[in-house]
Design a protein around this motif. Structure first.
Motif, PDB file in Angstrom:
ATOM      1  N   LEU A 104     -51.320  34.300 -10.511  1.00  0.00           N
ATOM      2  CA  LEU A 104     -50.410  34.079 -11.780  1.00  0.00           C
ATOM      3  C   LEU A 104     -49.352  35.124 -12.010  1.00  0.00           C
ATOM      4  CD1 LEU A 104     -50.079  32.098 -14.547  1.00  0.00           C
ATOM      5  CD2 LEU A 104     -51.389  33.896 -15.590  1.00  0.00           C
ATOM      6  N   GLU A 105     -48.167  34.499 -12.403  1.00  0.00           N
ATOM      7  CA  GLU A 105     -47.065  35.248 -12.378  1.00  0.00           C
ATOM      8  C   GLU A 105     -46.230  34.906 -13.825  1.00  0.00           C
ATOM      9  OE1 GLU A 105     -43.364  36.480  -9.863  1.00  0.00           O
ATOM     10  OE2 GLU A 105     -45.114  37.853  -9.073  1.00  0.00           O
ATOM     11  N   GLY A 106     -46.297  35.715 -14.808  1.00  0.00           N
ATOM     12  CA  GLY A 106     -45.575  34.953 -16.098  1.00  0.00           C
ATOM     13  C   GLY A 106     -46.427  33.917 -16.462  1.00  0.00           C
ATOM     14  N   THR A 107     -45.669  32.664 -16.554  1.00  0.00           N
ATOM     15  CA  THR A 107     -46.085  31.337 -16.738  1.00  0.00           C
ATOM     16  C   THR A 107     -46.446  30.443 -15.629  1.00  0.00           C
ATOM     17  OG1 THR A 107     -43.920  30.274 -17.271  1.00  0.00           O
ATOM     18  CG2 THR A 107     -45.032  31.655 -18.893  1.00  0.00           C
ATOM     19  N   GLU A 108     -46.083  30.981 -14.325  1.00  0.00           N
ATOM     20  CA  GLU A 108     -46.321  30.270 -13.473  1.00  0.00           C
ATOM     21  C   GLU A 108     -47.425  30.869 -12.398  1.00  0.00           C
ATOM     22  OE1 GLU A 108     -41.845  28.348 -12.613  1.00  0.00           O
ATOM     23  OE2 GLU A 108     -41.992  30.480 -12.211  1.00  0.00           O
ATOM     24  N   VAL A 109     -47.784  30.005 -11.310  1.00  0.00           N
ATOM     25  CA  VAL A 109     -48.746  30.363 -10.420  1.00  0.00           C
ATOM     26  C   VAL A 109     -47.814  30.297  -9.093  1.00  0.00           C
ATOM     27  CG1 VAL A 109     -50.796  29.091 -11.140  1.00  0.00           C
ATOM     28  CG2 VAL A 109     -49.182  27.881  -9.513  1.00  0.00           C
ATOM     29  N   VAL A 110     -48.013  31.250  -8.233  1.00  0.00           N
ATOM     30  CA  VAL A 110     -47.366  31.587  -7.117  1.00  0.00           C
ATOM     31  C   VAL A 110     -48.360  31.396  -6.058  1.00  0.00           C
ATOM     32  CG1 VAL A 110     -46.084  33.266  -5.605  1.00  0.00           C
ATOM     33  CG2 VAL A 110     -45.545  33.279  -8.064  1.00  0.00           C
ATOM     34  N   TYR A 111     -48.013  30.347  -5.309  1.00  0.00           N
ATOM     35  CA  TYR A 111     -49.072  30.254  -3.820  1.00  0.00           C
ATOM     36  C   TYR A 111     -48.782  31.357  -2.748  1.00  0.00           C
ATOM     37  CZ  TYR A 111     -49.366  25.892  -6.339  1.00  0.00           C
ATOM     38  OH  TYR A 111     -49.598  24.787  -7.183  1.00  0.00           O
ATOM     39  N   LEU A 112     -50.075  32.006  -2.487  1.00  0.00           N
ATOM     40  CA  LEU A 112     -50.122  32.866  -1.530  1.00  0.00           C
ATOM     41  C   LEU A 112     -50.518  32.577  -0.086  1.00  0.00           C
ATOM     42  CD1 LEU A 112     -52.037  35.819  -3.270  1.00  0.00           C
ATOM     43  CD2 LEU A 112     -49.518  35.667  -3.219  1.00  0.00           C
TER      44      LEU A 112
END
Length: 248
Positions: A104-112
């Motif tokens: 989670l970064e801020g209000t969004e998910v980031v796909y690793l």
């Protein structure tokens, strides 16, 4: 914004103008995507090519190898991706569906990491890509085990509708997160897109706070989330133990 801040913002805008599938972009297209004047783009491109962040090719530019090298060094979660990859590969092999690792970064998910399954739908998710947290299984899995302030931040920012079934009511989202905390599994039923379902589970730190989440996504008419959920949960628990150094 200060002069230095403005230059930094413009440089970032140029780099972020590149999208998945872009090999090279010309000055005119970069100007169109960023809203900057062509003369400004030309000047900034010169600075970026001098440092190796962009490379020239046939009158256009591509992202430079130096940018990739810096990205690899800068990623504080590279160890997480390396540790998770064997587990994710096993999940994909067992289910033939697409497997994700996200933060989670801020209000969004980031796909690793994204391992695409042969029987899964074509999804917009990609490594480094983002998606509103409330509309994804991984996002809800992380939010359920995050401080209340994090949940409030997501809700206060608004819950945009990504499909007809996206949860946009704060009360309903909070009730779902309570259920996720009880089960350790977050389900997403066509909330991110039509025809797609997902089961996700969080990776927790020593304090019980989510640091990431893993998920399996597939066709709504083919994949039964209740059947794959135990496998996702098992992988999340195993990864949590691995990352904490507990290998009992």
């Amino acid at each position: 914004m200060s002069g230095d801040g403005l230059v930094a913002a413009r440089l970032a805008a140029l780099l972020e103008a590149f999208r998945p599938g872009d090999e090279v972009l010309g000055v005119s297209e970069l100007a169109r995507r960023t809203g900057l004047a062509k003369t400004t783009v030309h000047r900034l491109v010169g600075h970026l090519t001098e440092t190796g962040l962009l490379e020239r090719e046939s009158g256009a530019v591509r992202l430079g190898l130096r940018l990739f090298e810096i990205g690899q060094l800068a990623s504080p979660r590279r160890g997480l991706v390396e540790a998770a990859r064997p587990y994710l590969a096993d999940l994909r092999e067992a289910t033939r569906n697409t497997v994700h690792l996200a933060i989670l970064e801020g209000t969004e998910v980031v796909y690793l990491d994204v391992l695409r399954g042969p029987d899964a739908p074509t999804l917009p998710s990609r490594i480094g890509g983002r998606f509103p947290a409330h509309a994804t299984g991984v996002g809800k899995a992380i939010l359920a085990f995050s401080p209340e302030s994090v949940v409030n931040q997501v809700i206060d920012a608004g819950l945009p509708r990504m499909s007809a079934r996206t949860i946009t009511a704060p009360g309903l989202l909070r009730r779902q997160l309570t259920r996720v905390r009880e089960d350790g599994i977050a389900l997403e039923r066509e909330e991110s897109g039509v025809g797609v379902v997902c089961a996700a589970s969080p990776l927790l730190d020593a304090g019980g706070v989510a640091v990431a989440a893993v998920s399996i996504s597939g066709w709504a008419n083919r994949m039964r989330t209740e059947r794959v959920a135990p496998a996702v949960r098992t992988v999340a628990l195993a990864l949590t133990r691995t990352l904490s150094g507990d290998r009992r």
